[in-house]
Design a protein around this motif. Structure first.
Motif, PDB file in Angstrom:
ATOM      1  N   ILE A  22       0.842  -1.205   0.000  1.00 16.17           N
ATOM      2  CA  ILE A  22       0.000   0.000   0.000  1.00 16.17           C
ATOM      3  C   ILE A  22       0.876   1.254   0.000  1.00 16.17           C
ATOM      4  CG2 ILE A  22      -1.661   1.340   1.345  1.00 16.17           C
ATOM      5  CD1 ILE A  22      -2.815  -1.381   2.298  1.00 16.17           C
ATOM      6  N   VAL A  23       1.928   1.253   0.816  1.00 20.02           N
ATOM      7  CA  VAL A  23       2.857   2.389   0.830  1.00 20.02           C
ATOM      8  C   VAL A  23       3.452   2.595  -0.562  1.00 20.02           C
ATOM      9  CG1 VAL A  23       5.057   3.233   1.730  1.00 20.02           C
ATOM     10  CG2 VAL A  23       3.401   2.179   3.281  1.00 20.02           C
ATOM     11  N   GLU A  24       3.920   1.517  -1.173  1.00 21.83           N
ATOM     12  CA  GLU A  24       4.530   1.614  -2.499  1.00 21.83           C
ATOM     13  C   GLU A  24       3.534   2.145  -3.529  1.00 21.83           C
ATOM     14  OE1 GLU A  24       7.742  -2.066  -1.989  1.00 21.83           O
ATOM     15  OE2 GLU A  24       5.798  -2.425  -2.943  1.00 21.83           O
ATOM     16  N   ARG A  25       2.291   1.662  -3.469  1.00 21.98           N
ATOM     17  CA  ARG A  25       1.292   2.085  -4.453  1.00 21.98           C
ATOM     18  C   ARG A  25       0.920   3.554  -4.266  1.00 21.98           C
ATOM     19  NH1 ARG A  25      -2.523   0.004  -8.166  1.00 21.98           N
ATOM     20  NH2 ARG A  25      -3.485   1.875  -9.052  1.00 21.98           N
ATOM     21  N   LEU A  26       0.695   3.981  -3.031  1.00 31.02           N
ATOM     22  CA  LEU A  26       0.316   5.371  -2.797  1.00 31.02           C
ATOM     23  C   LEU A  26       1.449   6.315  -3.203  1.00 31.02           C
ATOM     24  CD1 LEU A  26      -1.599   5.124   0.606  1.00 31.02           C
ATOM     25  CD2 LEU A  26      -2.559   5.394  -1.694  1.00 31.02           C
ATOM     26  N   CYS A  27       2.684   5.920  -2.910  1.00 29.77           N
ATOM     27  CA  CYS A  27       3.821   6.743  -3.342  1.00 29.77           C
ATOM     28  C   CYS A  27       3.858   6.856  -4.866  1.00 29.77           C
ATOM     29  CB  CYS A  27       5.130   6.158  -2.823  1.00 29.77           C
ATOM     30  SG  CYS A  27       5.415   6.399  -1.048  1.00 29.77           S
ATOM     31  N   SER A  28       3.641   5.737  -5.541  1.00 27.55           N
ATOM     32  CA  SER A  28       3.685   5.757  -7.010  1.00 27.55           C
ATOM     33  C   SER A  28       2.527   6.557  -7.592  1.00 27.55           C
ATOM     34  CB  SER A  28       3.665   4.325  -7.575  1.00 27.55           C
ATOM     35  OG  SER A  28       2.395   3.716  -7.389  1.00 27.55           O
ATOM     36  N   ASP A  29       1.428   6.678  -6.838  1.00 31.84           N
ATOM     37  CA  ASP A  29       0.277   7.450  -7.289  1.00 31.84           C
ATOM     38  C   ASP A  29       0.378   8.929  -6.928  1.00 31.84           C
ATOM     39  OD1 ASP A  29      -0.789   5.169  -8.341  1.00 31.84           O
ATOM     40  OD2 ASP A  29      -2.461   4.991  -6.931  1.00 31.84           O
ATOM     41  N   GLY A  30       1.498   9.325  -6.348  1.00 30.56           N
ATOM     42  CA  GLY A  30       1.731  10.732  -6.100  1.00 30.56           C
ATOM     43  C   GLY A  30       1.404  11.227  -4.706  1.00 30.56           C
ATOM     44  N   PHE A  31       1.120  10.321  -3.790  1.00 29.37           N
ATOM     45  CA  PHE A  31       0.851  10.717  -2.416  1.00 29.37           C
ATOM     46  C   PHE A  31       2.159  10.949  -1.663  1.00 29.37           C
ATOM     47  CE2 PHE A  31      -3.192   8.866  -3.478  1.00 29.37           C
ATOM     48  CZ  PHE A  31      -4.117   9.532  -2.696  1.00 29.37           C
ATOM     49  N   ARG A  32       2.207  11.999  -0.884  1.00 26.78           N
ATOM     50  CA  ARG A  32       3.269  12.160   0.099  1.00 26.78           C
ATOM     51  C   ARG A  32       2.868  11.261   1.263  1.00 26.78           C
ATOM     52  NH1 ARG A  32       7.368  15.804   0.850  1.00 26.78           N
ATOM     53  NH2 ARG A  32       8.011  16.241   3.001  1.00 26.78           N
ATOM     54  N   HIS A 213      -3.373 -17.686  -4.482  1.00 25.37           N
ATOM     55  CA  HIS A 213      -3.482 -16.782  -3.357  1.00 25.37           C
ATOM     56  C   HIS A 213      -3.498 -15.350  -3.885  1.00 25.37           C
ATOM     57  CE1 HIS A 213      -1.661 -20.307  -1.195  1.00 25.37           C
ATOM     58  NE2 HIS A 213      -2.576 -19.948  -0.313  1.00 25.37           N
ATOM     59  N   GLY A 214      -4.066 -14.455  -3.084  1.00 20.69           N
ATOM     60  CA  GLY A 214      -3.996 -13.059  -3.450  1.00 20.69           C
ATOM     61  C   GLY A 214      -2.577 -12.539  -3.333  1.00 20.69           C
ATOM     62  N   GLN A 215      -2.303 -11.465  -4.014  1.00 24.30           N
ATOM     63  CA  GLN A 215      -1.026 -10.769  -3.912  1.00 24.30           C
ATOM     64  C   GLN A 215      -1.253  -9.464  -3.159  1.00 24.30           C
ATOM     65  OE1 GLN A 215       1.998 -12.113  -5.096  1.00 24.30           O
ATOM     66  NE2 GLN A 215       0.666 -13.893  -5.322  1.00 24.30           N
ATOM     67  N   ALA A 216      -0.248  -9.034  -2.417  1.00 23.61           N
ATOM     68  CA  ALA A 216      -0.386  -7.794  -1.666  1.00 23.61           C
ATOM     69  C   ALA A 216      -0.767  -6.636  -2.580  1.00 23.61           C
ATOM     70  CB  ALA A 216       0.911  -7.490  -0.927  1.00 23.61           C
ATOM     71  N   GLY A 217      -0.265  -6.665  -3.797  1.00 21.17           N
ATOM     72  CA  GLY A 217      -0.595  -5.616  -4.760  1.00 21.17           C
ATOM     73  C   GLY A 217      -2.064  -5.589  -5.139  1.00 21.17           C
ATOM     74  N   ASP A 218      -2.747  -6.744  -5.066  1.00 24.02           N
ATOM     75  CA  ASP A 218      -4.189  -6.777  -5.333  1.00 24.02           C
ATOM     76  C   ASP A 218      -4.942  -5.898  -4.336  1.00 24.02           C
ATOM     77  OD1 ASP A 218      -3.834  -8.684  -7.381  1.00 24.02           O
ATOM     78  OD2 ASP A 218      -4.011 -10.354  -5.962  1.00 24.02           O
ATOM     79  N   VAL A 219      -4.537  -5.997  -3.092  1.00 23.93           N
ATOM     80  CA  VAL A 219      -5.178  -5.211  -2.034  1.00 23.93           C
ATOM     81  C   VAL A 219      -4.808  -3.737  -2.174  1.00 23.93           C
ATOM     82  CG1 VAL A 219      -5.496  -4.948   0.455  1.00 23.93           C
ATOM     83  CG2 VAL A 219      -5.098  -7.229  -0.523  1.00 23.93           C
ATOM     84  N   ALA A 220      -3.541  -3.481  -2.460  1.00 22.83           N
ATOM     85  CA  ALA A 220      -3.085  -2.097  -2.612  1.00 22.83           C
ATOM     86  C   ALA A 220      -3.828  -1.388  -3.737  1.00 22.83           C
ATOM     87  CB  ALA A 220      -1.581  -2.072  -2.869  1.00 22.83           C
ATOM     88  N   ALA A 221      -4.131  -2.105  -4.811  1.00 23.89           N
ATOM     89  CA  ALA A 221      -4.849  -1.502  -5.934  1.00 23.89           C
ATOM     90  C   ALA A 221      -6.255  -1.074  -5.520  1.00 23.89           C
ATOM     91  CB  ALA A 221      -4.917  -2.487  -7.096  1.00 23.89           C
ATOM     92  N   VAL A 222      -6.908  -1.882  -4.693  1.00 22.20           N
ATOM     93  CA  VAL A 222      -8.247  -1.532  -4.214  1.00 22.20           C
ATOM     94  C   VAL A 222      -8.185  -0.321  -3.297  1.00 22.20           C
ATOM     95  CG1 VAL A 222     -10.234  -2.330  -2.867  1.00 22.20           C
ATOM     96  CG2 VAL A 222      -9.115  -3.872  -4.491  1.00 22.20           C
ATOM     97  N   VAL A 223      -7.184  -0.287  -2.428  1.00 21.90           N
ATOM     98  CA  VAL A 223      -7.004   0.867  -1.544  1.00 21.90           C
ATOM     99  C   VAL A 223      -6.779   2.129  -2.361  1.00 21.90           C
ATOM    100  CG1 VAL A 223      -5.520   1.908   0.214  1.00 21.90           C
ATOM    101  CG2 VAL A 223      -6.160  -0.508   0.392  1.00 21.90           C
TER     102      VAL A 223
END
Length: 255
Positions: A22-32, A213-223
């Motif tokens: 989730i941290v990695e995804r939000l950072c890549s989406d431009g969140f501080r 199994h789910g991947q952590a990135g699957d959850v991060a994408a929904v978040v």
């Protein structure tokens, strides 16, 4: 022309697994982004690789939570657009033999800490008249898992907390939703079984009907979607990210 400040996000339990994704995804989406965790070495590693700010904090310590919120607001320049309550612990064993202190700790980390973080975020978001809270629950909150009864109880309570926060936040422009992952890689390690590796943990759980199994990135994408303007009218929702595992269980029960 002044450049608008990037949106700010705080993720609890962001040093590994779903939280790290989730941290990695939000950072890549431009969140501080700021994130918390207890493991300093892993936290610093994630901070180094993502550019996010790591704040060492124990979710069982109320003073540590207050300090973490204050430090994150400093890093986020006083703006908090997204809070992701991801920090959690798990215990495997029958409910009747779960020690009281273990159950109390599960509830403290999985529910009470989430409520404390949400209360602190609520104050900031209300002044902004905008904000998103995402609580990472579990498929066990919906169906209950026999191997994880105490954990299931706490995650069910987290769903109720999400509904209350959604209802109270709506007049103030605050949305709250819950995400319920199924078996996810890399997964949480049970404090009772003490799996030596993520692979061993994954082998303990059957794949979803989707065949994996789910991947952590699957959850991060929904978040990330819930945090985006595309979900502007979504609040009070419970989203399963389990490859149809809970749906299949209901289908078998009804047949």
């Amino acid at each position: 022309m002044n450049t608008p400040a990037p949106p700010g996000a705080l993720v609890t339990g962001g040093t590994s697994g779903i939280g790290r994704a989730i941290v990695e995804r939000l950072c890549s989406d431009g969140f501080r982004t700021a994130f918390t965790g207890r493991d300093v070495a892993r936290g610093l590693a994630v901070a180094d690789s993502t550019g996010a700010a790591f704040i060492a904090a124990d979710s069982t310590n109320r003073q540590a939570i207050d300090r973490a919120v204050d430090e994150s607001l400093s890093w986020l320049r006083g703006r908090l657009d997204v809070l992701v309550n991801n920090a959690a612990i798990v215990y495997e064993g029958p409910l009747e033999s779960t020690p009281d202190d273990v159950f109390d700790e599960l509830f403290e980390v999985n529910v009470t800490a989430a409520r404390r973080y949400a209360s602190a975020a609520f104050t900031v978001m209300r002044d902004q008249h905008s904000g998103v809270i995402v609580n990472i629950a579990s498929d066990s909150a919906i169906t209950g898992i026999a191997k994880l009864p105490a954990y299931s109880v706490t995650k069910a309570a987290l769903l109720s907390l999400s509904d209350v926060l959604a209802a109270e936040g709506a007049p103030h422009g605050i949305r709250c939703n819950a995400v319920c992952p199924g078996a996810t890689h890399p997964g949480m390690r049970s404090t009772a079984t003490g799996f030596a590796s993520h692979a061993e943990n994954d082998a303990h759980w059957a794949p979803a009907p989707s065949g994996r199994h789910g991947q952590a990135g699957d959850v991060a994408a929904v978040v990330a979607w819930l945090a985006s303007p595309d979900a502007a009218h979504v609040s009070g929702a419970t989203l399963r990210v389990d490859g149809a595992a809970s749906a299949a269980l209901r289908g078998v029960t009804r047949s």
